[in-house]
Design a protein around this motif. Structure first.
Motif, short mmCIF file in Angstrom:
data_model
loop_
_atom_site.label_atom_id
_atom_site.label_comp_id
_atom_site.label_asym_id
_atom_site.label_seq_id
_atom_site.Cartn_x
_atom_site.Cartn_y
_atom_site.Cartn_z
N LEU A 40 0.83 -1.20 0.00
CA LEU A 40 0.00 0.00 0.00
C LEU A 40 0.87 1.25 0.00
CD1 LEU A 40 -2.88 -0.84 2.50
CD2 LEU A 40 -2.92 -0.89 -0.01
N PRO A 41 0.56 2.19 -0.89
CA PRO A 41 1.29 3.46 -0.90
C PRO A 41 0.75 4.37 0.21
CG PRO A 41 -0.44 3.51 -2.55
CD PRO A 41 -0.47 2.13 -1.94
N VAL A 42 1.40 5.50 0.39
CA VAL A 42 0.84 6.56 1.24
C VAL A 42 -0.41 7.02 0.50
CG1 VAL A 42 1.22 8.89 2.13
CG2 VAL A 42 3.09 7.21 2.11
N SER A 43 -1.48 7.28 1.23
CA SER A 43 -2.71 7.68 0.55
C SER A 43 -2.52 9.02 -0.15
CB SER A 43 -3.89 7.71 1.51
OG SER A 43 -3.76 8.77 2.42
N PRO A 44 -3.05 9.14 -1.38
CA PRO A 44 -2.90 10.39 -2.13
C PRO A 44 -3.59 11.55 -1.42
CG PRO A 44 -3.58 8.59 -3.59
CD PRO A 44 -3.71 8.10 -2.17
N ALA B 83 -8.04 19.30 -4.05
CA ALA B 83 -8.87 20.51 -3.97
C ALA B 83 -9.41 20.65 -2.55
CB ALA B 83 -10.01 20.43 -4.99
N ASN B 84 -10.47 21.42 -2.37
CA ASN B 84 -11.00 21.72 -1.05
C ASN B 84 -11.96 20.64 -0.58
OD1 ASN B 84 -11.65 23.02 1.29
ND2 ASN B 84 -13.03 24.51 0.34
N PHE B 85 -11.42 19.48 -0.23
CA PHE B 85 -12.22 18.37 0.29
C PHE B 85 -11.31 17.43 1.07
CE2 PHE B 85 -10.74 16.94 -3.85
CZ PHE B 85 -10.34 15.63 -3.62
N SER B 86 -11.92 16.50 1.79
CA SER B 86 -11.18 15.49 2.55
C SER B 86 -11.17 14.19 1.76
CB SER B 86 -11.87 15.29 3.90
OG SER B 86 -11.23 14.25 4.62
N SER B 87 -10.14 13.40 1.94
CA SER B 87 -10.06 12.11 1.25
C SER B 87 -11.09 11.12 1.78
CB SER B 87 -8.66 11.51 1.38
OG SER B 87 -8.39 11.22 2.75
N HIS B 88 -11.60 11.40 2.99
CA HIS B 88 -12.60 10.50 3.58
C HIS B 88 -13.35 11.21 4.70
CE1 HIS B 88 -9.13 10.11 6.25
NE2 HIS B 88 -10.00 9.80 7.19
N LEU C 186 -15.39 7.37 1.07
CA LEU C 186 -14.11 7.67 0.44
C LEU C 186 -14.33 8.55 -0.78
CD1 LEU C 186 -12.76 4.04 0.64
CD2 LEU C 186 -11.95 5.96 1.99
N SER C 187 -13.65 9.68 -0.81
CA SER C 187 -13.70 10.54 -1.98
C SER C 187 -13.12 9.81 -3.18
CB SER C 187 -12.88 11.81 -1.73
OG SER C 187 -13.47 12.59 -0.72
N GLY C 188 -13.46 10.31 -4.35
CA GLY C 188 -12.96 9.69 -5.58
C GLY C 188 -11.44 9.69 -5.62
N GLN C 189 -10.90 8.54 -5.99
CA GLN C 189 -9.47 8.38 -6.21
C GLN C 189 -9.27 8.07 -7.68
OE1 GLN C 189 -6.84 8.77 -4.12
NE2 GLN C 189 -8.22 9.38 -2.47
N GLY C 190 -8.06 8.30 -8.14
CA GLY C 190 -7.73 8.02 -9.54
C GLY C 190 -6.51 7.14 -9.66
N PRO C 191 -6.13 6.86 -10.91
CA PRO C 191 -4.99 5.99 -11.17
C PRO C 191 -3.66 6.74 -11.06
CG PRO C 191 -5.98 6.64 -13.24
CD PRO C 191 -6.81 7.26 -12.14
N VAL C 192 -3.27 7.00 -9.80
CA VAL C 192 -2.04 7.73 -9.51
C VAL C 192 -1.04 6.75 -8.92
CG1 VAL C 192 -1.03 9.65 -8.20
CG2 VAL C 192 -3.39 9.82 -9.06
N GLY C 193 0.13 6.66 -9.55
CA GLY C 193 1.17 5.75 -9.09
C GLY C 193 1.90 6.28 -7.87
N VAL D 267 -6.30 4.76 1.49
CA VAL D 267 -7.09 5.71 2.27
C VAL D 267 -7.85 4.96 3.37
CG1 VAL D 267 -8.93 7.44 2.23
CG2 VAL D 267 -7.29 7.34 0.35
N MET D 268 -8.41 3.78 3.06
CA MET D 268 -9.10 2.97 4.07
C MET D 268 -8.16 2.65 5.23
SD MET D 268 -11.29 0.02 2.15
CE MET D 268 -11.73 0.36 0.46
N HIS D 269 -6.95 2.23 4.88
CA HIS D 269 -5.95 1.87 5.90
C HIS D 269 -5.64 3.10 6.77
CE1 HIS D 269 -2.32 0.22 7.72
NE2 HIS D 269 -1.73 1.33 7.36
N GLU D 270 -5.45 4.24 6.14
CA GLU D 270 -5.14 5.46 6.89
C GLU D 270 -6.32 5.86 7.78
OE1 GLU D 270 -5.15 9.89 5.45
OE2 GLU D 270 -3.23 8.97 4.92
N ALA D 271 -7.53 5.76 7.25
CA ALA D 271 -8.72 6.20 7.99
C ALA D 271 -9.05 5.27 9.15
CB ALA D 271 -9.91 6.29 7.05
#
Length: 159
Positions: A21-25, A29-34, A43-50, A83-87
């Motif tokens: 698992l990477p560090v969560s992106p 913008a002006n919102f929370s990841s979760h 969980l807010s929308g995530q994309g294909p970010v390496g 993000v789940m792991h972080e949250a």
């Protein structure tokens, strides 16, 4: 810390798949990841970010094949797991993946949206077993932020 089998199972399955698992992106913008509300994790929308912050971009069905976009949805699922792991602090707390909304940056003629979003769905079922089976929408959009190929949001029940 001693974890029971249920708590360690998602991590064991990730290891078997060769996924770290990477560090969560960070939000772009002006919102929370979760947001946690009661026992639901939104969980807010995530994309294909390496892990190197590279983004998969393009129009699925024109620039990107459905097979490649499936892999992009899988990568997006890995970011959702981060993000789940972080949250939650432990993926073993996941009681049920409730719902996914999968958005595909699709060419007008493209119609295999479910095939693309299966990249994320298959990953979540692989990690959580029957707790990973979820309700889902897979839809096409004329564009997504930064022209990414897919964006996926999730609702997860936890204990």
């Amino acid at each position: 810390m001693h974890t029971n089998n249920r708590q360690s199972m998602p991590y064991q399955r990730l290891a078997e798949m060769g996924i770290v698992l990477p560090v969560s992106p960070a939000p772009v913008a002006n919102f929370s990841s979760h947001i946690i509300s009661g026992n639901l994790l939104f969980l807010s929308g995530q994309g294909p970010v390496g892990a190197d912050n590279s983004k998969q971009r393009g129009k699925v069905g024109r620039d990107i094949s459905a097979e490649d976009a499936y892999q992009h949805a899988r990568l997006t699922g890995i970011n959702l797991l981060a993000v789940m792991h972080e949250a939650l602090g432990d993926l073993g707390r996941v009681k049920q993946v409730v719902k996914l909304l999968g958005m595909v940056n699709a060419d007008n003629e493209f119609s295999d949206h479910p095939k693309v979003i299966n990249g994320c769905s298959d990953l979540l079922v692989g990690v959580f077993g029957k707790q990973g089976i979820h309700a889902r929408s897979a839809v096409g959009f004329s564009s997504l932020p930064d022209q990414i190929t897919v964006e996926i949001e999730a609702i997860v029940e936890f204990e």
